[in-house]
Design an enzyme around this catalytic site. Structure first.
Site, PDB file in Angstrom:
ATOM      1  N   LYS A  56       0.846  -1.196   0.000  1.00  0.00           N
ATOM      2  CA  LYS A  56       0.000   0.000   0.000  1.00  0.00           C
ATOM      3  C   LYS A  56       0.882   1.248   0.000  1.00  0.00           C
ATOM      4  O   LYS A  56       1.925   1.274   0.669  1.00  0.00           O
ATOM      5  CB  LYS A  56      -0.904  -0.046   1.246  1.00  0.00           C
ATOM      6  CG  LYS A  56      -1.956   1.055   1.310  1.00  0.00           C
ATOM      7  CD  LYS A  56      -2.868   0.844   2.518  1.00  0.00           C
ATOM      8  CE  LYS A  56      -3.959   1.899   2.615  1.00  0.00           C
ATOM      9  NZ  LYS A  56      -4.856   1.674   3.763  1.00  0.00           N
ATOM     10  N   SER A 131      -9.786   1.697   2.676  1.00  0.00           N
ATOM     11  CA  SER A 131      -8.905   2.419   1.797  1.00  0.00           C
ATOM     12  C   SER A 131      -7.864   1.570   1.065  1.00  0.00           C
ATOM     13  O   SER A 131      -7.307   2.037   0.071  1.00  0.00           O
ATOM     14  CB  SER A 131      -8.177   3.508   2.590  1.00  0.00           C
ATOM     15  OG  SER A 131      -7.350   2.930   3.580  1.00  0.00           O
ATOM     16  N   SER A 155      -9.945  -0.638   6.867  1.00  0.00           N
ATOM     17  CA  SER A 155      -9.358  -0.534   5.527  1.00  0.00           C
ATOM     18  C   SER A 155      -8.622  -1.755   4.998  1.00  0.00           C
ATOM     19  O   SER A 155      -8.242  -1.786   3.831  1.00  0.00           O
ATOM     20  CB  SER A 155      -8.418   0.660   5.464  1.00  0.00           C
ATOM     21  OG  SER A 155      -9.187   1.822   5.302  1.00  0.00           O
TER      22      SER A 155
END
Ligand code: GLN
EC number: 6.3.5.7
Length: 453
Positions: A56, A131, A155
């Protein structure tokens, strides 16, 4: 795509071939937008030998760009590795590509990324969740062996559920946050997104452990879980009935089917209701925005990333922050600054901290009677693009995931069914603090029951 377990047995030359194969597949699936390199046309970072792991874009890899998918961090190069990256490298794994996310991890759809959207591999007209939407989409689409995400209020768990893979948030403090771009420091936690529970346990074992560089890291010996995974343990599982009943018909039906399977496999099912739902969203969005407003104050045009055109110090701050942060991030910093201001601190921030203590206690009480809590991950399957454009609707959709972060507990999401359109529905399993083995064992048992082996 090969499992992480199998990939870890490959020779160096086989790994070179795997990385090449992955790069080709990533090019062919460019429209998914799972990796941001694909969106910016730069290369996948591939200078490290090892099993390729998607990362990420809020986790630092030395000498690579890291931007939390924000305009304000364009041009910023990480000066050091996050602790989790050093741990991957020492275990023969390597960071591979940067994945898309909501700007500064604020969101539930990955739509707020500076780089544009990521498509849900199961249905391109829908969001991958967020996210960590890029990480989940990459794993689900078979263009990553496994991925790291971060979870502040769901997330990791929610995008994994929307895309149909496994997402595991460890106990707060189990995995070092050193080198993770801070959103809400008392809630953030790094964890794995994988295609199986076993791979999640393997990746968790690699990244977990005390880190003196993170003062909130738990000073406990990290005990490996993957070598002890046991699907035959019979557990007491508390189903949160008002949460299951509050979800969409499809989610409710799928969870009840999963609960029946767990029951017939010999698990002891008990039913509980949560009274905290009224307070959880409010407490979370006060605490998370308060912490974000202080964490993001460091992006001022002086030290990190992009500086806007300006004529003096004041306009440098104002222009850099005004141009560099997207609308959702600005909204949250304003809210966070407001709840911390001297006139409102007691009315909002202190009240939210009291609610947090109450929520934590409610989880602990249920977990004193049960090994595991079972509940939905999200009220429905993955949303259509734009469906969650009203910020309040988006905040309310976090209802089932945020309490776990407020309480600091470990939780995993495991696919249990597909709806009539092939969209995934997962169950969320939550355990006591530092009881990752319970969570993983229960998830392993559920995964086997669903797969029928
Ligand atoms: N959707 C939640 C939020 O927007 C959770 C995000 C996260 O876990 N990073 O804050």
């Amino acid at each position: 795509m090969i499992s992480l377990k199998e990939a870890m047995k490959l020779s160096e030359s086989e790994l070179v071939a795997l990385r090449k194969d992955l790069k080709d597949k990533i090019k062919q699936t460019k429209e998914l937008g799972a990796y941001i390199e694909q969106l910016t046309n730069s290369e996948i970072c591939d200078e490290f030998a090892g099993v390729p792991i998607a990362i990420k874009d809020n986790i630092q890899v030395k000498n690579q760009s890291v931007t939390s998918c924000s305009k304000i961090l364009q041009g910023y190069i990480a000066p050091y590795n996050a602790t989790v990256i050093n741990k991957l490298l020492s275990a023969g794994l390597a960071p591979f590509g940067r994945t898309n996310m909501d700007e500064f991890a604020m969101g539930s759809t990955t739509e707020s990324s500076y780089y544009g959207k990521t498509l849900n591999p199961l249905d391109h007209s829908r969001v991958p969740g967020g996210s960590s939407g890029g990480s989940a989409a990459a794993v689900a689409a078979g263009i990553a062996v496994a991925a790291l995400g971060s979870d502040t209020g769901g997330s990791i768990r929610q995008p994994a559920a929307f895309c149909g893979c496994v997402g595991f948030k460890p106990t707060y403090g189990r995995v070092s946050r050193f080198g993770l771009g801070a959103y809400s420091s008392s809630l953030d936690q790094i964890g794995p997104i994988t295609r199986s529970v076993e791979d999640a346990a393997i990746l968790y074992d690699i990244i977990a452990g005390h880190d003196p560089k993170d003062s909130t890291s738990a000073n406990l010996e990290a005990i490996s879980t993957s070598d002890k995974l046991n699907s035959d343990r019979k557990m007491t599982i508390a189903v949160i009935k008002n949460y299951v009943d509050g979800a969409s018909e499809d989610v409710k039906k799928s969870l009840n089917m999963a609960i029946d399977k767990l029951k017939s496999a010999g698990h002891n099912i008990i039913y509980k209701d949560f009274s905290n739902s009224k307070y959880a969203i409010a407490a979370y969005y006060i605490i998370a925005t308060a912490e974000a407003s202080t964490n993001l104050s460091r992006y001022d045009g002086v030290r990190y990333g992009r500086r806007a055109a300006c004529t003096n110090l004041g306009s440098m701050y104002a222009n850099t922050r005004g141009e560099g942060f997207g609308a959702e991030v600005q909204r949250r910093m304003l809210l966070g600054t407001f709840v911390l201001s001297s006139g409102y601190y007691d009315a909002y921030y202190i009240k939210a901290q009291k609610a947090r203590a109450f929520i934590k206690k409610e989880y602990e009480e249920i977990l004193s009677e049960a090994d595991i809590i079972l509940m939905p991950v999200a009220p429905s399957v993955a949303y259509k693009f734009g469906e969650l454009s009203n910020p309040l609707d988006a905040y309310l959709s976090d209802i089932y995931t945020i309490g776990v972060n407020l309480a600091g507990l470990p939780a995993i999401t495991v696919p249990v069914a597909k709806d009539a359109n092939g969209l995934n529905i997962s169950a969320q399993l939550i355990g006591g603090a530092y009881k990752e083995q319970n969570v993983l064992d229960a998830a392993y048992s559920l995964e086997k029951l669903i797969k029928g082996n």
